[in-house]
Design an enzyme around this catalytic site. Sequence first.
Site, short mmCIF file in Angstrom:
data_model
loop_
_atom_site.label_atom_id
_atom_site.label_comp_id
_atom_site.label_asym_id
_atom_site.label_seq_id
_atom_site.Cartn_x
_atom_site.Cartn_y
_atom_site.Cartn_z
N TYR A 172 0.85 -1.20 0.00
CA TYR A 172 0.00 0.00 0.00
C TYR A 172 0.88 1.24 0.00
CZ TYR A 172 -3.77 3.17 1.39
OH TYR A 172 -4.68 4.20 1.43
N TYR A 182 -3.17 5.28 8.69
CA TYR A 182 -2.58 3.95 8.46
C TYR A 182 -1.41 3.81 9.42
CZ TYR A 182 -1.48 -0.18 5.56
OH TYR A 182 -1.28 -1.46 5.08
#
Length: 286
Positions: A172, A182
């Site tokens: 990612y 995140y």
Amino acid sequence: KGKRAFIAGVADDNGYGWAIAKSLAAAGAEILVGTWVPALNIFETSLRRGKFDESRILPDGSLMEITKVYPLDAVFDNLDAVPEDIKTNKRYAGSSNWTVQEVAESVKQDFGSIDILVHSLANGPEVSKPLLETSRNGYLAALSASSYSYVSLLKHFLPLMKPGGSSISLTYIASERIIPGYGGGMSSAKAALESDTRVLAFEAGRKNKIRVNTISAGPLRSRAAKAIGFIDTMIEYSMANAPLQKELSADEVGNAAAFLASPLASAITGAVIYVDNGLNAMGVGV
Ligand code: NAD
């Protein structure tokens, strides 16, 4: 044709692992999956009861067959590494041979070899905490489950992989750009995974003629992503700002994985391939 794939990290029909399995099955591969031990019962029951039948339909109308489901916990390399509380935990006690080494041994016994290895798993217990608030244990757990798990899988499956074979993981963009939300060391874990992709491409390429690539995927409403808590915002952001203004479907990532696993990609290794509607190429939101 006639290739065999082991896909680690399939526990329902919503994630990238399932979509990759489908694309590989549609291309003619035999499918084996590794399912996280605590999720095994519900996955196998749902599969048996036909809950996934609709999502098993392949482009030619047939249903994807999963030849075998292996229980797996990729945080443990072998039995010696499993602590007592896990051994006696009732979610684990019902299964056996689920450490990475044992799963590789079982696949070897059952099938002899594989051609394609897919790592589609991640876990960060403190993912919802900013990095500044992440504990050492949380950080190391994220790296263990999301990065070293891949080193370990490839290490143990490499002897089973035929030369010319291919290995793929999922990463990612938070590894290289700031994506607030995140957290928990997950951005660090993806950075490690991408760096390891290059080093492992060298080592597995020289040693066994195996290609190693990672797909940097755009946002998908999977079970893991929903647990992070910001997935709808990320999908909206991508729809608003990416060069291609459409929702990313898991199949698009599955198809890229099938390409990378195929001879069409025979000179591609050590690469981070973006499958994200082009969002990675933007410098500003628009
Ligand atoms: P998912 O929930 O379908 O897949 C994650 C899987 O990991 C689950 O099946 C879970 O059971 C398994 N797992 C967790 N810990 C494990 C362990 N110790 N051993 C074995 N299995 C374990 O979610 P997903 O989003 O499809 O995730 C697949 C991969 O895609 C992950 O690497 C994830 O980081 C990556 N990815 C996801 C997105 C997204 O938006 N969903 C974007 C980019 C990359």
